[in-house]
Design a protein around this motif. Structure first.
Motif, PDB file in Angstrom:
ATOM      1  N   LYS A 196      26.218  49.932  16.248  1.00  0.00           N
ATOM      2  CA  LYS A 196      25.478  49.671  15.743  1.00  0.00           C
ATOM      3  C   LYS A 196      24.129  49.385  16.716  1.00  0.00           C
ATOM      4  N   GLU A 197      24.603  49.723  18.250  1.00  0.00           N
ATOM      5  CA  GLU A 197      23.764  49.641  19.383  1.00  0.00           C
ATOM      6  C   GLU A 197      23.490  50.967  19.122  1.00  0.00           C
ATOM      7  N   VAL A 198      24.474  52.258  19.200  1.00  0.00           N
ATOM      8  CA  VAL A 198      24.137  53.103  18.947  1.00  0.00           C
ATOM      9  C   VAL A 198      23.399  54.022  17.695  1.00  0.00           C
ATOM     10  N   ALA A 199      23.478  53.389  16.424  1.00  0.00           N
ATOM     11  CA  ALA A 199      22.716  53.802  15.213  1.00  0.00           C
ATOM     12  C   ALA A 199      21.061  52.855  16.015  1.00  0.00           C
ATOM     13  N   THR A 239      22.333  51.594   6.185  1.00  0.00           N
ATOM     14  CA  THR A 239      23.049  49.924   6.956  1.00  0.00           C
ATOM     15  C   THR A 239      24.294  49.573   7.206  1.00  0.00           C
ATOM     16  N   THR A 240      25.408  50.545   6.908  1.00  0.00           N
ATOM     17  CA  THR A 240      26.458  50.537   6.974  1.00  0.00           C
ATOM     18  C   THR A 240      26.613  50.381   8.648  1.00  0.00           C
ATOM     19  N   LEU A 241      25.884  51.246   9.239  1.00  0.00           N
ATOM     20  CA  LEU A 241      26.331  52.144  10.997  1.00  0.00           C
ATOM     21  C   LEU A 241      25.862  51.318  11.382  1.00  0.00           C
ATOM     22  N   THR A 264      20.840  63.207  14.513  1.00  0.00           N
ATOM     23  CA  THR A 264      21.620  63.483  12.744  1.00  0.00           C
ATOM     24  C   THR A 264      23.144  64.197  13.265  1.00  0.00           C
ATOM     25  N   LEU A 265      23.410  64.939  14.284  1.00  0.00           N
ATOM     26  CA  LEU A 265      24.234  65.647  13.684  1.00  0.00           C
ATOM     27  C   LEU A 265      25.701  63.573  14.681  1.00  0.00           C
ATOM     28  N   ILE A 266      25.239  63.239  15.099  1.00  0.00           N
ATOM     29  CA  ILE A 266      26.044  62.619  15.743  1.00  0.00           C
ATOM     30  C   ILE A 266      26.333  60.885  14.832  1.00  0.00           C
ATOM     31  N   LEU A 267      24.977  60.953  14.237  1.00  0.00           N
ATOM     32  CA  LEU A 267      25.046  59.609  12.944  1.00  0.00           C
ATOM     33  C   LEU A 267      25.876  60.678  11.661  1.00  0.00           C
ATOM     34  N   ASN A 268      26.164  61.393  11.307  1.00  0.00           N
ATOM     35  CA  ASN A 268      26.281  61.807   9.953  1.00  0.00           C
ATOM     36  C   ASN A 268      28.059  61.849  10.711  1.00  0.00           C
TER      37      ASN A 268
END
Length: 295
Positions: free
Chosen positions: A249-252, A260-262, A284-288
């Protein structure tokens, strides 16, 4: 070992508070380590059931436990797990199993003409199993799951702790309170030492292409203090992103996620991203990639 295991299972058929035999110190150590080994064998079998639930039905989320031990040095974790927790839990759940240490029942005895003691003797088997069940049930708080199926399967999920409650209760009655604390401490010492040395880091992603390299690992125990997400740039171009012991959640949040899940996930991770060319959708790449592992 075989004789000790047989005696233990006989005890479980009809738990009793007192034992007639006198054991020498060497025999006590032998009994302690034999029951500890039996405990591990039974817990490993029971943990297989828990793993099946985690893999095939729903993820068992142990966020509260991770929060307790995260950002602590390994030595600090061992002190808590092997000394403080066993002493507290044994005091609460098993000290009273010896009637001489059960001050509540003795208090009622003073006003009921020993009726409390008669009740104790008559229902000791139920009291012993109730103590083990309550000990196991408190470990449901290790998980943050709240779905209905979680509570339906709770008896299977806490089966390892129930086994621990039975073996620790046996040692407490057979050898004494502090022998129970010692066994509990040794069990936790072995468990957490293995976790720290061998099971702490799980690789989630390790990708290398002509454009970039990305490695994401999950931490079971976030040892020591976290390092905030670091972004290195050349002008507007992101060259690399480094994350050490931070929650999803900190990274997101830093990467401006909207999922919201992340944004609610407390799992701890490391990230190593290296930009080899000039790609500009790094966040976006990392979040995906995170979404694939933390749904």
């Amino acid at each position: 070992m075989e004789t000790i295991a047989i005696n233990f299972f006989k005890f479980l058929k009809n738990p009793k508070e007192k034992f007639n035999e006198t054991l020498y110190l060497k025999e006590k150590w032998n009994l302690l380590f034999s029951i500890l080994l039996l405990d591990f064998i039974l817990v490993i079998i029971a943990s297989g059931i828990t793993s099946l639930i985690d893999l095939h039905l729903f993820e068992l989320k142990s966020d509260p436990l991770e929060d307790l031990f995260s950002n602590k040095a390994a030595f600090y974790i061992i002190i808590i797990a092997a000394l403080i927790v066993p002493l507290i839990e044994e005091f609460i759940f098993r000290l009273f199993l010896n009637y001489k240490r059960n001050f509540v029942f003795q208090f009622f005895d003073a006003f009921t003409n020993n009726k409390a003691k008669l009740f104790w003797d008559k229902h000791f088997k139920k009291i012993f199993y109730l103590a083990a069940i309550l000990f196991a049930l408190t470990h449901l708080t290790n998980y943050s799951n709240t779905n209905t199926l979680f509570y339906i399967l709770a008896p299977l999920i806490i089966l390892p702790q129930l086994i621990g409650g039975l073996t620790l209760g046996y040692i407490r009655l057979k050898l004494g309170f502090f022998w129970g604390v010692l066994m509990h401490g040794l069990y936790n010492l072995i468990l957490f030492s293995v976790a720290i040395l061998f099971l702490n880091i799980t690789s989630l992603t390790k990708t290398t292409t002509v454009d970039y390299s990305l490695e994401i690992t999950k931490l079971e125990l976030g040892l020591n203090k976290p390092v905030a997400l670091e972004t290195y740039k050349t002008g507007a171009k992101i060259d690399s992103i480094i994350v050490n012991n931070s929650t999803v959640k900190e990274v997101a949040t830093v990467l401006n996620a909207t999922d919201t899940t992340l944004l609610k996930n407390s799992n701890r991770i490391n990230i190593r991203f290296i930009n080899k060319t000039d790609i500009n959708n790094v966040e976006t790449l990392i979040l995906n990639e995170l979404k694939k592992h933390f749904k």
